[in-house]
Design a protein around this motif. Structure first.
Motif, PDB file in Angstrom:
ATOM      1  N   UNK A  34       0.829  -1.205   0.000  1.00  0.00           N
ATOM      2  CA  UNK A  34       0.000   0.000   0.000  1.00  0.00           C
ATOM      3  C   UNK A  34       0.864   1.256   0.000  1.00  0.00           C
ATOM      4  N   UNK A  35       0.511   2.168  -0.891  1.00  0.00           N
ATOM      5  CA  UNK A  35       1.128   3.506  -0.890  1.00  0.00           C
ATOM      6  C   UNK A  35       0.258   4.423  -0.032  1.00  0.00           C
ATOM      7  N   UNK A  36      -1.000   4.163  -0.090  1.00  0.00           N
ATOM      8  CA  UNK A  36      -2.006   4.957   0.625  1.00  0.00           C
ATOM      9  C   UNK A  36      -1.773   4.931   2.130  1.00  0.00           C
ATOM     10  N   UNK A  37      -1.380   3.778   2.657  1.00  0.00           N
ATOM     11  CA  UNK A  37      -1.160   3.660   4.105  1.00  0.00           C
ATOM     12  C   UNK A  37      -0.081   4.610   4.586  1.00  0.00           C
ATOM     13  N   UNK A  38       0.960   4.789   3.796  1.00  0.00           N
ATOM     14  CA  UNK A  38       2.042   5.698   4.180  1.00  0.00           C
ATOM     15  C   UNK A  38       1.601   7.150   4.038  1.00  0.00           C
ATOM     16  N   UNK A  39       0.775   7.432   3.037  1.00  0.00           N
ATOM     17  CA  UNK A  39       0.272   8.794   2.849  1.00  0.00           C
ATOM     18  C   UNK A  39      -0.643   9.177   4.006  1.00  0.00           C
ATOM     19  N   UNK A  40      -1.455   8.226   4.449  1.00  0.00           N
ATOM     20  CA  UNK A  40      -2.343   8.489   5.587  1.00  0.00           C
ATOM     21  C   UNK A  40      -1.534   8.745   6.851  1.00  0.00           C
ATOM     22  N   UNK A  41      -0.487   7.986   7.043  1.00  0.00           N
ATOM     23  CA  UNK A  41       0.351   8.168   8.222  1.00  0.00           C
ATOM     24  C   UNK A  41       1.042   9.526   8.200  1.00  0.00           C
ATOM     25  N   UNK A  42       1.493   9.907   7.013  1.00  0.00           N
ATOM     26  CA  UNK A  42       2.168  11.192   6.857  1.00  0.00           C
ATOM     27  C   UNK A  42       1.200  12.340   7.159  1.00  0.00           C
ATOM     28  N   UNK A  43      -0.010  12.179   6.704  1.00  0.00           N
ATOM     29  CA  UNK A  43      -1.018  13.213   6.924  1.00  0.00           C
ATOM     30  C   UNK A  43      -1.319  13.362   8.414  1.00  0.00           C
ATOM     31  N   UNK A  44      -1.415  12.258   9.095  1.00  0.00           N
ATOM     32  CA  UNK A  44      -1.671  12.308  10.540  1.00  0.00           C
ATOM     33  C   UNK A  44      -0.528  12.999  11.263  1.00  0.00           C
ATOM     34  N   UNK A  45       0.685  12.670  10.832  1.00  0.00           N
ATOM     35  CA  UNK A  45       1.853  13.280  11.480  1.00  0.00           C
ATOM     36  C   UNK A  45       1.866  14.782  11.276  1.00  0.00           C
ATOM     37  N   UNK A  46       1.429  15.212  10.098  1.00  0.00           N
ATOM     38  CA  UNK A  46       1.422  16.650   9.812  1.00  0.00           C
ATOM     39  C   UNK A  46       0.327  17.371  10.592  1.00  0.00           C
ATOM     40  N   UNK A  47      -0.768  16.700  10.848  1.00  0.00           N
ATOM     41  CA  UNK A  47      -1.885  17.314  11.558  1.00  0.00           C
ATOM     42  C   UNK A  47      -1.623  17.453  13.058  1.00  0.00           C
ATOM     43  N   UNK A  48      -0.737  16.640  13.557  1.00  0.00           N
ATOM     44  CA  UNK A  48      -0.416  16.722  14.977  1.00  0.00           C
ATOM     45  C   UNK A  48       0.550  17.898  15.182  1.00  0.00           C
ATOM     46  N   UNK A  49       0.072  18.948  15.815  1.00  0.00           N
ATOM     47  CA  UNK A  49       0.899  20.127  16.051  1.00  0.00           C
ATOM     48  C   UNK A  49       1.094  20.341  17.553  1.00  0.00           C
ATOM     49  N   UNK A  50       2.303  20.549  17.906  1.00  0.00           N
ATOM     50  CA  UNK A  50       2.608  20.793  19.308  1.00  0.00           C
ATOM     51  C   UNK A  50       2.705  22.324  19.500  1.00  0.00           C
ATOM     52  N   UNK A  51       1.769  22.923  20.295  1.00  0.00           N
ATOM     53  CA  UNK A  51       1.761  24.379  20.540  1.00  0.00           C
ATOM     54  C   UNK A  51       2.756  24.726  21.637  1.00  0.00           C
TER      55      UNK A  51
END
Length: 308
Positions: free
Chosen positions: A271-288
């Motif tokens: 799956x290529x999609x699985x890595x794209x989903x993981x990357x998206x989650x990582x980008x959405x997690x923001x530490x303020x």
């Protein structure tokens, strides 16, 4: 007087004559009796002789018949024996030669046919190069290996194979036309498949690889992961958005990162999609991170709250 004497003499003469006739008659009768006896004896002897001869003839006939019967039986038995001997000789001739092949050749072909039926691997040495292939001897019989069956890859220079020992299988064994064809390709394919299975068994679900798109199909793409391992990325696992056809997103030879999401029947699901989903989650997690002054406390504030 004379007349009386004369008469007397005549009477005496007549008596003598009669006596002589009687004697003669007796002798004749005796002779006839003797002759009859002799004839009877001769007849009996002849009859006995005839009976003996007849018996001897019958015995001779019986003996002849018995001899003929025995001879017939002997001939029949002899014929059976000769037939059996003929069969035995025929079998021996098969082992000794058939008029075209000598004993060694026949035995060699018998061994070759056994190798063909059992698909047994055998090691041969390449002894010659001919048009579109090479030559190797098997049990003294000249075998031909087509260039296309020497390797899994294209063979350009056959001379490089001279003197090499390789494993082959008999794929054609035709004694009548003296045609013996060998191949190494089947063995190499099996070895490759076995090695592939071993490598696949070591791959764990969740592993991440970098590979190249090897082929594009309507239902997805096959990605070459190297070392003989490949897997399928289904069209639904290519991107985050819906993809109509894999060629709209990917190209053959393109490098991609994939994740192993499953294993089935010795095949990898990627799956290529699985890595794209993981990357998206990582980008959405923001530490303020708060500003320094907001997390700091001034000395005045601390003192303000203190009661002395």
């Amino acid at each position: 007087m004379e007349t009386t004497e004369t008469v007397k003499m005549e009477e005496e003469t007549a008596v003598e004559v009669a006596a002589e006739e009687v004697a003669a008659s007796g002798e004749a009768l005796a002779a006839d009796a003797a002759m009859a006896s002799e004839e009877a004896a001769a007849t009996e002897e002849a009859a006995a002789s005839e009976e003996t001869e007849a018996a001897e003839e019958v015995a001779a006939v019986d003996e002849t018949a018995t001899g003929e019967t025995a001879a017939v039986k002997k001939d029949e038995k002899s014929a059976e024996t000769m037939e059996d001997m003929g069969k035995a000789l025929e079998e021996s001739y098969k082992m000794m030669g058939d008029g075209e092949h000598d004993t060694d050749a026949l035995l060699a072909w018998a061994k070759i046919k056994e190798l063909y039926e059992t698909k047994e691997n055998l090691t041969v040495e390449i002894s010659g190069v001919v048009n579109k292939g090479v030559i190797a001897m098997v049990e003294g019989i000249r075998g031909f290996i087509p260039a296309s069956r020497l390797s899994l890859h294209r063979v350009d220079d056959l001379n490089e194979w001279l003197g090499k020992a390789i494993q082959v299988r008999v794929i054609t064994a035709d004694q009548e036309s003296d045609k013996l064809v060998l191949s190494a390709r089947e063995i190499l394919k099996e070895e490759r498949e076995n090695a592939k299975k071993l490598k696949l068994s070591a791959v764990e679900v969740g592993s991440i690889f970098t590979g190249k798109v090897d082929s594009i199909q309507d239902y997805g793409v096959f990605v070459d992961l190297g070392d003989g391992i490949s897997g399928l990325v289904h069209v639904s696992q290519i991107a985050l958005e819906r993809v109509k056809h894999p060629s709209d997103v990917l190209k053959k030879g393109q490098e991609v990162r994939v994740k192993v999401i499953g294993k089935q029947d010795g095949k990898l699901k990627l799956s290529i999609k699985a890595l794209l989903e993981q990357k998206k989650k990582d980008e959405e997690v923001k530490v303020s991170i708060p500003k320094a002054e907001s997390i700091g406390t001034s000395m005045g504030d601390l003192l303000k709250n203190l009661k002395l």
